[in-house]
Motif scaffolding. Structure first.
Motif, PDB file in Angstrom:
ATOM      1  N   TRP A 121       9.856  -0.318   7.525  1.00 57.19           N
ATOM      2  CA  TRP A 121       9.765   0.308   6.299  1.00 57.19           C
ATOM      3  C   TRP A 121      11.567   0.208   5.795  1.00 57.19           C
ATOM      4  CZ3 TRP A 121       5.808   0.939   4.046  1.00 57.19           C
ATOM      5  CH2 TRP A 121       4.680   0.780   4.626  1.00 57.19           C
ATOM      6  N   THR A 122      12.462  -0.089   6.570  1.00 64.54           N
ATOM      7  CA  THR A 122      13.949  -0.083   6.018  1.00 64.54           C
ATOM      8  C   THR A 122      13.931  -1.194   4.869  1.00 64.54           C
ATOM      9  OG1 THR A 122      14.623   0.112   8.069  1.00 64.54           O
ATOM     10  CG2 THR A 122      16.347  -0.443   6.815  1.00 64.54           C
ATOM     11  N   GLU A 123      13.222  -2.261   5.103  1.00 69.20           N
ATOM     12  CA  GLU A 123      13.123  -3.670   4.297  1.00 69.20           C
ATOM     13  C   GLU A 123      12.327  -2.921   2.951  1.00 69.20           C
ATOM     14  OE1 GLU A 123      11.535  -7.471   5.276  1.00 69.20           O
ATOM     15  OE2 GLU A 123      10.770  -7.534   3.549  1.00 69.20           O
ATOM     16  N   PHE A 124      11.227  -2.176   3.140  1.00 68.20           N
ATOM     17  CA  PHE A 124      10.642  -1.721   1.869  1.00 68.20           C
ATOM     18  C   PHE A 124      11.565  -0.882   1.135  1.00 68.20           C
ATOM     19  CE2 PHE A 124       7.996   1.900   0.280  1.00 68.20           C
ATOM     20  CZ  PHE A 124       7.128   1.439  -0.519  1.00 68.20           C
ATOM     21  N   LYS A 125      12.203  -0.044   1.821  1.00 69.68           N
ATOM     22  CA  LYS A 125      12.988   0.986   1.022  1.00 69.68           C
ATOM     23  C   LYS A 125      14.122   0.081   0.230  1.00 69.68           C
ATOM     24  CE  LYS A 125      11.990   5.188   3.277  1.00 69.68           C
ATOM     25  NZ  LYS A 125      12.000   5.861   4.601  1.00 69.68           N
ATOM     26  N   ARG A 126      14.501  -0.916   0.780  1.00 73.01           N
ATOM     27  CA  ARG A 126      15.818  -1.755   0.096  1.00 73.01           C
ATOM     28  C   ARG A 126      14.945  -2.336  -0.984  1.00 73.01           C
ATOM     29  NH1 ARG A 126      17.103  -4.491   4.625  1.00 73.01           N
ATOM     30  NH2 ARG A 126      15.850  -6.340   4.041  1.00 73.01           N
TER      31      ARG A 126
ATOM     32  N   PHE B 136       0.799  -1.260  -0.152  1.00 66.88           N
ATOM     33  CA  PHE B 136       0.044   0.060  -0.163  1.00 66.88           C
ATOM     34  C   PHE B 136       0.913   1.277  -0.029  1.00 66.88           C
ATOM     35  CE2 PHE B 136      -2.636  -3.319   1.409  1.00 66.88           C
ATOM     36  CZ  PHE B 136      -3.935  -3.311   0.863  1.00 66.88           C
ATOM     37  N   GLY B 137       2.243   1.128   0.070  1.00 63.43           N
ATOM     38  CA  GLY B 137       2.967   2.217   0.023  1.00 63.43           C
ATOM     39  C   GLY B 137       3.577   2.838   1.444  1.00 63.43           C
ATOM     40  N   PRO B 138       4.346   3.820   1.237  1.00 65.12           N
ATOM     41  CA  PRO B 138       4.943   4.157   2.770  1.00 65.12           C
ATOM     42  C   PRO B 138       3.547   4.929   3.820  1.00 65.12           C
ATOM     43  CG  PRO B 138       5.357   5.642   0.838  1.00 65.12           C
ATOM     44  CD  PRO B 138       4.775   4.495   0.312  1.00 65.12           C
ATOM     45  N   PRO B 139       3.986   5.175   4.900  1.00 64.20           N
ATOM     46  CA  PRO B 139       3.110   5.548   5.630  1.00 64.20           C
ATOM     47  C   PRO B 139       2.540   6.880   5.312  1.00 64.20           C
ATOM     48  CG  PRO B 139       5.131   5.231   6.666  1.00 64.20           C
ATOM     49  CD  PRO B 139       5.247   4.631   5.475  1.00 64.20           C
ATOM     50  N   ASP B 140       1.370   7.589   5.529  1.00 61.74           N
ATOM     51  CA  ASP B 140       0.897   8.658   4.941  1.00 61.74           C
ATOM     52  C   ASP B 140       1.964   9.968   5.133  1.00 61.74           C
ATOM     53  OD1 ASP B 140      -1.115   7.405   4.338  1.00 61.74           O
ATOM     54  OD2 ASP B 140      -2.581   8.175   5.497  1.00 61.74           O
ATOM     55  N   ASP B 141       2.631   9.834   6.271  1.00 63.63           N
ATOM     56  CA  ASP B 141       3.512  11.224   6.628  1.00 63.63           C
ATOM     57  C   ASP B 141       4.750  10.971   6.023  1.00 63.63           C
ATOM     58  OD1 ASP B 141       4.708   9.183   8.039  1.00 63.63           O
ATOM     59  OD2 ASP B 141       4.039  10.101   9.981  1.00 63.63           O
ATOM     60  N   ASP B 142       5.010  10.277   5.215  1.00 68.42           N
ATOM     61  CA  ASP B 142       6.033   9.721   4.295  1.00 68.42           C
ATOM     62  C   ASP B 142       5.937   9.395   2.860  1.00 68.42           C
ATOM     63  OD1 ASP B 142       8.981   9.583   3.987  1.00 68.42           O
ATOM     64  OD2 ASP B 142       9.057   7.392   4.426  1.00 68.42           O
ATOM     65  N   SER B 143       4.711   9.806   2.207  1.00 67.84           N
ATOM     66  CA  SER B 143       3.957   9.757   1.145  1.00 67.84           C
ATOM     67  C   SER B 143       4.100  10.801   0.183  1.00 67.84           C
ATOM     68  CB  SER B 143       2.780   9.041   1.105  1.00 67.84           C
ATOM     69  OG  SER B 143       2.236   8.856  -0.124  1.00 67.84           O
TER      70      SER B 143
END
Ligand code: FAQ
Length: 319
Positions: free
Chosen positions: A275-280, A209-216
């Protein structure tokens, strides 16, 4: 009550064109290919639609890996049909991107060169046949949750493509759940395979669903333009609320010790996402990124002669 949408202005005056665009969005009408649109709106749509199309095409690979090893002819026929559906979705979406002036071959090149993204979820390997079921249940389930609201997206061709895509994804989700139900009625080893697949795919599915709203960075503008209808966190919550009862019926445990029902809000609260895994993964360093892109590159290069032949044939008939 929004103001009525003015007629298409017979002018190249940018302010009048912008006013009509704004009124169309405010009235919740659709923007169509021949309508004037701000450059940012066009670019955002191309980015999102291309990323979506690439996801459908790359998304054929993890399940496609099981086509030659399906456990029965029936399962093989079902899987073949599903993987073909994903190819069809990619084609509708590339066509929608073309109505915005994008070139399909150029979009494919950008994908292969890492200049455009595709969904993080397709960078994980499918280790057992239970993964096929879990992709149907979790990944198609998340895709439906995210895409049903896109049937009301402000851009007409994208919204219309989503209607058929969502119908097919619903069928995919049910086939995945049915496969898992069958395995859960089987041997202890089969039940363990299902639980193992659930453990591996749950968190990556929440990341879809993508990054959290405050980081989207794109959400606020995309929602103002009616491209997206709900925020990433809203849809993720909806998905968790939908999945927990389904897991109970299936008899599996979702791998989150913090998952609890909050009676005050009526929602399930869940643990922290890595979220580190997501960014990777979205920066190209997930478990299967290199393999996915290498295979897509080989498909483009090895089959270039088919494209050339089809283009020459079409040109001959057109002349
Ligand atoms: N993976 O500002 P936001 C399927 C990127 S189809 C990779 O929140 P946005 C069918 C994002 O692009 C699955 N990258 O971005 C199937 C942006 O980077 P950019 C695909 C991600 O666009 C089933 C940056 O992070 N579905 O599964 C991801 O407002 C089974 C900042 O993010 C769609 O594409 C991610 N998960 O919201 C097939 C649906 N999340 O581009 C086969 C349409 C975020 O600026 C088998 N797309 N990023 O470089 C959308 O709804 C939105 O684009 C979001 C992201 C919600 C994915």
């Amino acid at each position: 009550m929004p103001a009525p949408v003015p007629d298409r202005p017979a002018t190249s005056d940018e302010a009048a064109l912008q006013a009509r665009f704004d009124a169309t969005i405010a009235a919740d009408h659709r923007i169509e290919p021949r309508d004037w649109m701000p450059e940012g709106y066009r670019k955002t749509l191309i980015r999102q639609i291309a990323q979506h199309a690439h996801s459908e095409i790359i998304g054929m690979q993890p399940e496609g890996d099981w086509l030659l090893a399906a456990p029965s002819l029936r399962r093989k026929a079902i899987l073949l049909a599903k993987v073909q559906d994903e190819a069809g979705h990619g084609m509708y979406l590339y066509s929608a991107a073309e109505t915005l002036g994008a070139d399909r071959a150029d979009l494919t090149d950008k994908l292969i060169e890492g200049r455009q993204k595709y969904s993080s979820i397709f960078n994980y390997p499918t280790l057992t046949y239970a993964d096929v079921g879990v992709i149907g249940w979790f990944v198609d389930g998340a895709a439906i949750c995210n895409q049903v609201p896109l049937c009301r997206s402000s851009y007409g061709p994208y919204a219309r493509a989503m209607i058929r895509v969502c119908k097919e994804e619903s069928f995919h989700q049910r086939q995945g759940y049915e496969l898992l139900m069958t395995m859960m009625r089987g041997t202890p080893e089969q039940r363990a395979m299902v639980q193992d697949a659930v453990d591996r795919w749950w968190w990556p599915s929440l990341m879809m669903f993508g990054p959290p709203d405050d980081d989207s960075p794109n959400s606020a503008q995309s929602m103002a333009w009616g491209i997206k209808r709900h925020s990433n966190d809203e849809l993720r919550q909806r998905y968790v609320d939908m999945s927990v009862p389904q897991a109970d019926v299936l008899g599996v445990t979702l791998p989150d010790p913090d998952l609890t029902y909050d009676p005050d809000s009526g929602h399930y609260r869940f643990g922290a996402i890595d979220w580190t895994e997501f960014k990777r993964v979205i920066s190209g360093n997930g478990p299967a990124n290199a393999e996915r892109i290498a295979r897509r590159r080989a498909a483009r290069d090895d089959n270039a002669w088919v494209t050339e032949a089809a283009t020459a044939y079409a040109a001959k008939h057109a002349s």
